[in-house]
Design a protein around this motif. Structure first.
Motif, PDB file in Angstrom:
ATOM      1  N   GLU B 409      -6.868   2.400  -2.639  1.00  0.00           N
ATOM      2  CA  GLU B 409      -5.784   2.727  -3.559  1.00  0.00           C
ATOM      3  C   GLU B 409      -5.457   4.219  -3.491  1.00  0.00           C
ATOM      4  O   GLU B 409      -4.291   4.624  -3.496  1.00  0.00           O
ATOM      5  N   PHE B 410      -6.482   5.002  -3.403  1.00  0.00           N
ATOM      6  CA  PHE B 410      -6.316   6.462  -3.293  1.00  0.00           C
ATOM      7  C   PHE B 410      -5.552   6.809  -2.018  1.00  0.00           C
ATOM      8  O   PHE B 410      -4.597   7.598  -2.041  1.00  0.00           O
ATOM      9  N   ILE B 411      -5.954   6.219  -0.935  1.00  0.00           N
ATOM     10  CA  ILE B 411      -5.291   6.490   0.351  1.00  0.00           C
ATOM     11  C   ILE B 411      -3.824   6.026   0.288  1.00  0.00           C
ATOM     12  O   ILE B 411      -2.918   6.700   0.805  1.00  0.00           O
ATOM     13  N   ARG B 412      -3.618   4.879  -0.371  1.00  0.00           N
ATOM     14  CA  ARG B 412      -2.250   4.369  -0.491  1.00  0.00           C
ATOM     15  C   ARG B 412      -1.365   5.381  -1.246  1.00  0.00           C
ATOM     16  O   ARG B 412      -0.254   5.661  -0.842  1.00  0.00           O
ATOM     17  N   GLN B 413      -1.904   5.968  -2.294  1.00  0.00           N
ATOM     18  CA  GLN B 413      -1.152   6.954  -3.073  1.00  0.00           C
ATOM     19  C   GLN B 413      -0.851   8.197  -2.248  1.00  0.00           C
ATOM     20  O   GLN B 413       0.239   8.765  -2.319  1.00  0.00           O
ATOM     21  N   ARG B 415      -0.559   8.328   0.913  1.00  0.00           N
ATOM     22  CA  ARG B 415       0.474   7.963   1.899  1.00  0.00           C
ATOM     23  C   ARG B 415       1.848   7.939   1.249  1.00  0.00           C
ATOM     24  O   ARG B 415       2.839   8.369   1.835  1.00  0.00           O
ATOM     25  N   LEU B 416       1.904   7.430   0.030  1.00  0.00           N
ATOM     26  CA  LEU B 416       3.175   7.396  -0.687  1.00  0.00           C
ATOM     27  C   LEU B 416       3.727   8.799  -0.913  1.00  0.00           C
ATOM     28  O   LEU B 416       4.941   9.015  -0.951  1.00  0.00           O
ATOM     29  N   LEU B 419       2.270  12.492   2.870  1.00  0.00           N
ATOM     30  CA  LEU B 419       1.420  13.425   3.604  1.00  0.00           C
ATOM     31  C   LEU B 419       0.799  12.726   4.817  1.00  0.00           C
ATOM     32  O   LEU B 419       0.332  11.597   4.699  1.00  0.00           O
ATOM     33  N   PRO B 420       0.832  13.374   5.944  1.00  0.00           N
ATOM     34  CA  PRO B 420       0.160  12.775   7.103  1.00  0.00           C
ATOM     35  C   PRO B 420      -1.358  12.801   6.906  1.00  0.00           C
ATOM     36  O   PRO B 420      -1.901  13.800   6.437  1.00  0.00           O
ATOM     37  N   ILE B 421      -1.987  11.733   7.224  1.00  0.00           N
ATOM     38  CA  ILE B 421      -3.450  11.671   7.000  1.00  0.00           C
ATOM     39  C   ILE B 421      -4.141  11.012   8.187  1.00  0.00           C
ATOM     40  O   ILE B 421      -3.518  10.280   8.969  1.00  0.00           O
ATOM     41  N   ASP B 436     -11.389  -4.164   6.763  1.00  0.00           N
ATOM     42  CA  ASP B 436      -9.944  -4.411   6.772  1.00  0.00           C
ATOM     43  C   ASP B 436      -9.224  -3.078   6.577  1.00  0.00           C
ATOM     44  O   ASP B 436      -9.505  -2.365   5.615  1.00  0.00           O
ATOM     45  N   PRO B 437      -8.285  -2.697   7.459  1.00  0.00           N
ATOM     46  CA  PRO B 437      -7.630  -1.381   7.324  1.00  0.00           C
ATOM     47  C   PRO B 437      -6.870  -1.227   6.009  1.00  0.00           C
ATOM     48  O   PRO B 437      -6.624  -0.113   5.565  1.00  0.00           O
ATOM     49  N   GLY B 438      -6.447  -2.315   5.373  1.00  0.00           N
ATOM     50  CA  GLY B 438      -5.774  -2.220   4.081  1.00  0.00           C
ATOM     51  C   GLY B 438      -4.492  -1.419   4.178  1.00  0.00           C
ATOM     52  O   GLY B 438      -3.616  -1.737   4.993  1.00  0.00           O
ATOM     53  N   PRO B 439      -4.344  -0.351   3.385  1.00  0.00           N
ATOM     54  CA  PRO B 439      -3.098   0.440   3.394  1.00  0.00           C
ATOM     55  C   PRO B 439      -2.838   1.145   4.721  1.00  0.00           C
ATOM     56  O   PRO B 439      -1.735   1.662   4.932  1.00  0.00           O
ATOM     57  N   MET B 440      -3.808   1.169   5.609  1.00  0.00           N
ATOM     58  CA  MET B 440      -3.634   1.869   6.885  1.00  0.00           C
ATOM     59  C   MET B 440      -3.275   0.899   8.014  1.00  0.00           C
ATOM     60  O   MET B 440      -3.331   1.274   9.199  1.00  0.00           O
TER      61      MET B 440
END
Lengths: 673, 468
Positions: B409-413, B415-416, B419-421, B436-440
């Motif tokens: 969820e943090f990574i998804r935020q 990305r929203l 910011l490139p990550i 599972d990569p999930g948001p990535m």
């Protein structure tokens, strides 16, 4: 500057590999073989191990093969343990220890003939094996088993049967041999040699000390056990130590004190109880019912038998643990006197039970050793138990007892024991297919007083003479310290009673040397214990005399020093607190300004006149409150001046003060009490 | 169920008791190992065995062996008390060490006495902190599978592993050659650190055996020093995220120095909040009101290197690898103008910047050497730290030790926020394949799972598939 590197680091690097020098293992094995009578095997084993120093060939033994050899040795070890425990019970442990050089021989042999010359520790411990298999890259410690095997040989040798000084000598020699190669280079023979000799000397003294320590500890434990059990002797049965293996040891604690008017020429036997049925090492009494004896006038004389006139008397002191307890009396006692007992009971076999308060008891016994008041014999007094009948009959036949008169038969039995038997407190081994008593009679011919007394009683019965088994004490040690005879726990004795000529006679066949043997085993510190025992006795005696005289008030003088101490402490504490008070109040006291005002005389006078000033009430409020009649001079002006003198920072001058004082004086003149 | 709780409560009572005794046993065993030579330990073992078998002096003669060995040991110990020689020991440590990399340092031993000294050993001591109960309870046993049930239940081997880890390394004693009077020799000591952080050297001990070679006399000197052990580093490629340069408040003064070398642009009136050092005093003197200097705004590429320290479920080994990955990325080459901010949560939120004019890579490695897992705070603390600095950053590199819902969820935020990550997940080998990569999922080139034991390979993949 020289530079040295430590070896490359590994997690569990071994730094403890020391290899035994040539022939040391052989010497250890031969020593073991000599001590445990395995000399043939030890020579073979030593030759096989030491040949590795001359033989060039070696086997490439892998870790896995070492593991298998180790497992084989372990399984062998377990099998031997199980087998020896099944066949020898707990004693098997000593046999296992003796065989340890056999058990570990194979793995040591594998090591000395392996290419590597050492063994990984994982071969010996399965847990490490698992660790080494799973944690690749870790180095497992390697060990050389030659030195540990040498130590095992020495330990196993210590279980051998050759108990001589040679063992210690061999031990010293082999230790010196083993220690020489590990000696640090900085020390020469001139330091190492004398130190080693010193260590051997200390070791020798130490091992002597350990033997003495064990004797002392055993003695103390026995004394304690003895203390616990002795005072509760059962008139119905007694378990003898017949058949016990090892050394019979009784404590040196003083049990009885006997004051005899004349010096004893022969040991005086004080009997505690008599039994007439023997079976499986236990003597018991048939129907030992106790009956009360009526005291004579005054309640301190108890006559057991009025039939004969007593010829001797002794005063016996002993200790009662409970309110009732058996006490020893001489054979043939007629009368017990000088004792404030609640009651005395006796049974048909001569046992006496005293009923009085526990602790020290003292009584006078008058007796005629030639005869006794014991009940007449019964058929039970002639029974020889089945399990001993064959051996007893065999001995009786050999002595020709059946055809002899009772007196002659008793003499023959005494002679038989005197000529053929010796006294011993040590019994070794078990008696396969035989009873301990039969073994005593037919084979070993040595034992302690219980063997002699039991065998004598049974032989007398075989000769047709009614016989019983008596236990008690043999009084023979005179204490110069106490000026009376004493009997220690180890002076406990057993003898037979034979019914000859219509009375019971003592037949004591135990060799007279027994007391000497017992005394020889006394420790050097016995004198100190005796002194302590005597002190305790004197104290108990003093209390006993006091209580028996019915005047316990003399104990009150003990309170005098207590009162003195208490008084002194009270005095001291009072003085301390007083001086403390002074010390605390004096420096803190700050003189108040105006406290020397003469107005306070007026206040005192008013108080005396009955005008009570309330707590917290100011002077002005108080004076306003009290109703003084009109003739009374007014106090207000004086009080004003007093307040000025007391509280005004400027104070009052000399004139005002003089005025105040004169007004006070006037007031006081008029207001006399 | 009731049996389980009973067993647990029994264990809760027994464990602290055992732990106290572990300390005693450990100290005793250490004392024996250090004080007794191998021959001395054999004598000690023989003494115990003879004592057991010789308890009945009438049964065996083992008590004679006991008495002899005892007198030998007593004499050895008494002789040890006569060791009066004096030495000077000087230790020369390197600046850094690295986990699992053997290192060597030098010790100079000088004989201050007037007699030659032979058969000496040098023992170097590292300060050993015994594990507290909570630490012992929380620690996972990596070798649990290969331990037997007794060791697993009692836990002494696990406790020993913890002690060894806390100490940081094991140093083997070294035999010294003969030391002539007033002579100094140099010894090279090798050790392999087993953990990051500081190795604390406490004492240097010179041991001298007694004439029998059984017991060591000690001459100990306090020689307190420390050596920083850096985390293990892998060869990592320089990472270029597709972020823009961002304005850095304070401009180049933040990155280069504080002083006269700024790029001056103009003067302006003082506004409340301006630092005093920016006041142009001459203008102030002329005009009678404060005038401040203005500088050119600076733009840099500034990456955030975010290290996940929340070791709740993950294995400690995973955390160590995550620190190593962070160290590897910090050491990887990057352009002169880029800055790197290391962010993690320890007892507090930490941010360390490196790059032009700021602390160098060495400084960042020192910080990483001392990073500890965070058990007191929650993951949201890291989230706050990252969002606080998100405006200045050109992009973020996340090194995570878990890939649970909260982290996804943090990574998804992030990305929203546009910011490139780059997300690097460090995981045990059995977990790595099932992640599972999930948001990535849409940007697989920015998501990489690094498997414990194959970290270097995983970092190599980053090089093969550049991030755009």
């Amino acid at each position: 500057m020289a530079i040295f590197n430590n070896p490359p680091f590994t997690e569990t690097m071994n730094t403890s590999v020391i290899k035994a020098p040539p022939m040391l293992l052989a010497a250890g094995l031969l020593f073991w073989g000599w001590q445990t009578d395995q000399i043939v095997f030890s020579v073979l084993m030593a030759a096989m191990l030491e040949a590795s120093h001359w033989l060039k060939f070696r086997w490439a033994i892998s870790d896995r093969e070492f593991n298998r050899i180790s497992d084989f040795s372990s399984i062998l070890f377990v099998i031997i343990i199980v087998y020896l425990f099944m066949t020898q019970s707990i004693d098997g442990i000593f046999t296992i220890l003796q065989w340890l050089p056999f058990i570990f021989f194979l793995i040591v042999l594998a090591q000395v003939y392996s290419h590597h010359g050492r063994i990984k520790l994982s071969a010996l411990f399965i847990s490490l094996r698992r660790k080494s298999a799973q944690a690749a890259g870790r180095t497992i410690t390697e060990v050389d088993l030659t030195y540990p095997y040498f130590v095992v040989c020495l330990l196993s040798a210590s279980l051998g049967s050759h108990r001589s000084l040679w063992f210690f000598a061999g031990l010293c020699f082999l230790s010196a041999w083993a220690l020489w190669p590990v000696r640090p280079g900085r020390y020469g023979l001139r330091i190492w040699g004398p130190m080693l000799v010193l260590a051997f000397g200390l070791g020798y003294i130490g091992q002597l000390g350990m033997q003495n320590l064990q004797s002392a500890v055993e003695g103390m434990v026995l004394a304690w056990m003895d203390e616990l059990l002795w005072r509760n002797r059962d008139p119905e049965r007694v378990t003898t130590a017949i058949g016990s293996i090892g050394r019979l040891k009784l404590s040196d604690r003083i049990r009885l004190r006997v004051d005899a008017p004349n010096k004893l020429t022969t040991p005086l036997l004080l009997r505690e109880a008599t039994y007439n049925i023997f079976n499986l090492g236990i003597w018991s009494a048939h129907e030992p019912a106790f009956t009360f004896i009526d005291p004579e006038v005054g309640g301190t004389i108890w006559t057991l038998n009025r039939a004969a006139t007593p010829t001797q008397r002794v005063t016996i002191s002993t200790y009662l643990k409970n309110e009732k307890g058996m006490v020893p009396v001489p054979h043939g006692t007629r009368q017990i006197s000088d004792i404030a007992a609640v009651g005395i009971e006796k049974n048909p076999y001569g046992a006496i039970i005293l009923d009085m308060r526990p602790g020290l008891v003292r009584y006078r016994a008058t007796f005629d050793a030639e005869s006794s008041y014991d009940a007449a014999p019964t058929p039970t007094d002639l029974i020889v138990p089945d399990q001993y009948r064959a051996e007893i009959a065999q001995v009786a036949t050999r002595l020709g007892l059946s055809g002899k008169a009772p007196k002659a038969a008793a003499e023959a039995i005494k002679d038989f024991f005197k000529q053929n038997f010796r006294y011993s407190l040590i019994q070794r081994g078990r008696y396969a297919g035989s009873t301990p008593l039969a073994d005593f009679l037919m084979n070993s011919r040595k034992g302690h007083c219980e063997y002699f007394a039991t065998a004598t009683a049974l032989l007398l019965r075989a000769a047709g003479i009614p016989a019983r088994y008596a236990i008690g004490y043999s009084i023979q040690e005179y204490s110069a310290l106490e000026w009376q005879y004493i009997a220690r726990a180890r002076h406990a004795h057993a003898w037979a009673l034979a019914y000859i000529g219509h009375h019971w006679e003592v037949v004591d066949t135990t060799p007279a040397i027994w007391a000497g043997l017992e005394d020889a085993s006394a420790p050097w510190w016995q004198a100190f214990f005796d002194l302590w025992s005597w002190g305790s006795y004197r104290l108990a005696d003093w209390r006993y005399s006091d209580v028996n005289n019915g005047d316990p008030t003399s104990l009150l003088w003990l309170l005098v020093p207590l009162f003195a101490i208490l008084a002194w402490r009270l005095y001291r504490s009072e003085r301390v607190s007083r001086s403390k008070d002074l010390a605390q109040t004096e420096p803190n006291r700050c003189p108040r300004r105006g406290e020397d005002s003469r107005f306070y005389l007026l206040v005192d006078r008013l108080g005396k006149l009955g005008f009570v000033r309330r707590q917290g009430e100011t002077l002005r409020a108080w004076i306003a409150r009290i109703k003084l009649d009109g003739s009374t001079p007014p106090i207000g002006p004086i009080l004003d001046l007093h307040y000025c003198y007391r509280f005004d920072p400027k104070g009052i001058d000399a004139r005002q003060r003089q005025a105040m004082n004169s007004m006070v004086e006037t007031w006081l003149e008029k207001m006399k009490v | 169920m009731r049996d389980d709780s009973r067993a647990r409560s029994a264990r809760a009572i027994i464990r602290p008791f055992l732990l106290r005794n572990f300390g005693l046993v450990y100290r005793l065993s250490q004392w024996i190992r250090r004080r007794f030579t191998p021959a001395g330990m054999l004598v000690l073992g023989g003494l115990v065995a003879a004592g057991v078998f010789g308890i009945d002096t009438r049964r065996t003669l083992a008590f004679q062996i006991f008495a002899l060995l005892f007198s030998l040991l007593v004499l050895s110990i008494v002789t040890a008390m006569t060791f009066r020689s004096r030495f000077r020991v000087h230790r020369l440590l390197p600046e850094f060490g690295t986990v699992n990399q053997p290192l060597t340092y030098r010790v100079i031993v000088e004989n201050l006495s007037h007699r030659p000294q032979a058969s000496l050993r040098l023992l170097e001591e590292l300060r050993t902190r015994l594990p507290a109960y909570n630490e012992f309870k929380a620690a996972r046993d990596p070798s649990k599978e290969r331990r037997n049930w007794f060791d697993r239940y009692v836990g002494y081997p696990r406790w020993l592993e913890l002690v060894h880890r806390n100490r940081g390394a094991a140093i083997q004693p070294i035999d010294l050659d003969v030391l002539a009077p007033r002579e100094a020799i140099e010894a090279r000591i090798g050790l392999t650190p087993v953990r990051r952080g500081y190795l604390e050297f406490s004492r240097s001990v010179i041991a001298r055996p007694d004439p029998f070679g059984l017991f060591n006399a000690f001459y100990a000197t306090e020689n307190v020093q420390s050596l920083l052990v850096l985390p293990k580093r892998y060869s990592a490629p320089p990472i270029q995220l597709p972020g823009k340069r961002a304005y850095q408040h304070g401009g180049i003064s933040l990155t280069v120095s504080v002083g006269d070398s700024q790029e001056f642009t103009s003067l302006r009136d003082y506004r409340p909040g301006d630092p005093l050092r920016r006041i142009h005093w001459r203008s102030y003197a002329k005009l009678g009101q404060p005038i401040v200097k203005e500088y050119q705004d600076e733009f840099f590429v500034r990456y955030g290197l975010v290290l996940d320290t929340f070791l709740q479920e993950a294995h400690e080994e995973v955390f160590e690898e995550a620190v190593s990955v962070a160290a590897s990325i910090a050491c990887a080459g990057r352009s002169q103008d880029s800055l790197l901010d290391l962010m993690f949560i320890g007892t507090d939120a930490h941010l360390f910047s490196s790059g032009r004019g700021l602390g160098g890579t060495d400084h960042m490695l020192e910080v990483l050497a001392c990073v500890r897992p965070c058990r007191e705070k929650s993951f949201s603390a890291l989230r706050q730290l990252v969002f606080k600095h998100a405006t200045k950053a050109s992009g973020f590199i996340f090194i995570l030790i878990n890939w649970d819902w909260e982290r996804q969820e943090f990574i998804r935020q992030i990305r929203l926020a546009g910011l490139p990550i780059l997300v690097l997940i460090v995981a045990q080998s059995n977990d790595a394949e099932t992640l599972d990569p999930g948001p990535m999922r849409q940007v697989p080139e920015q998501f990489c799972v690094l498997e414990v034991g194959k970290i270097e390979e995983g970092l190599g993949h980053l090089q093969q598939s550049p991030i755009h």
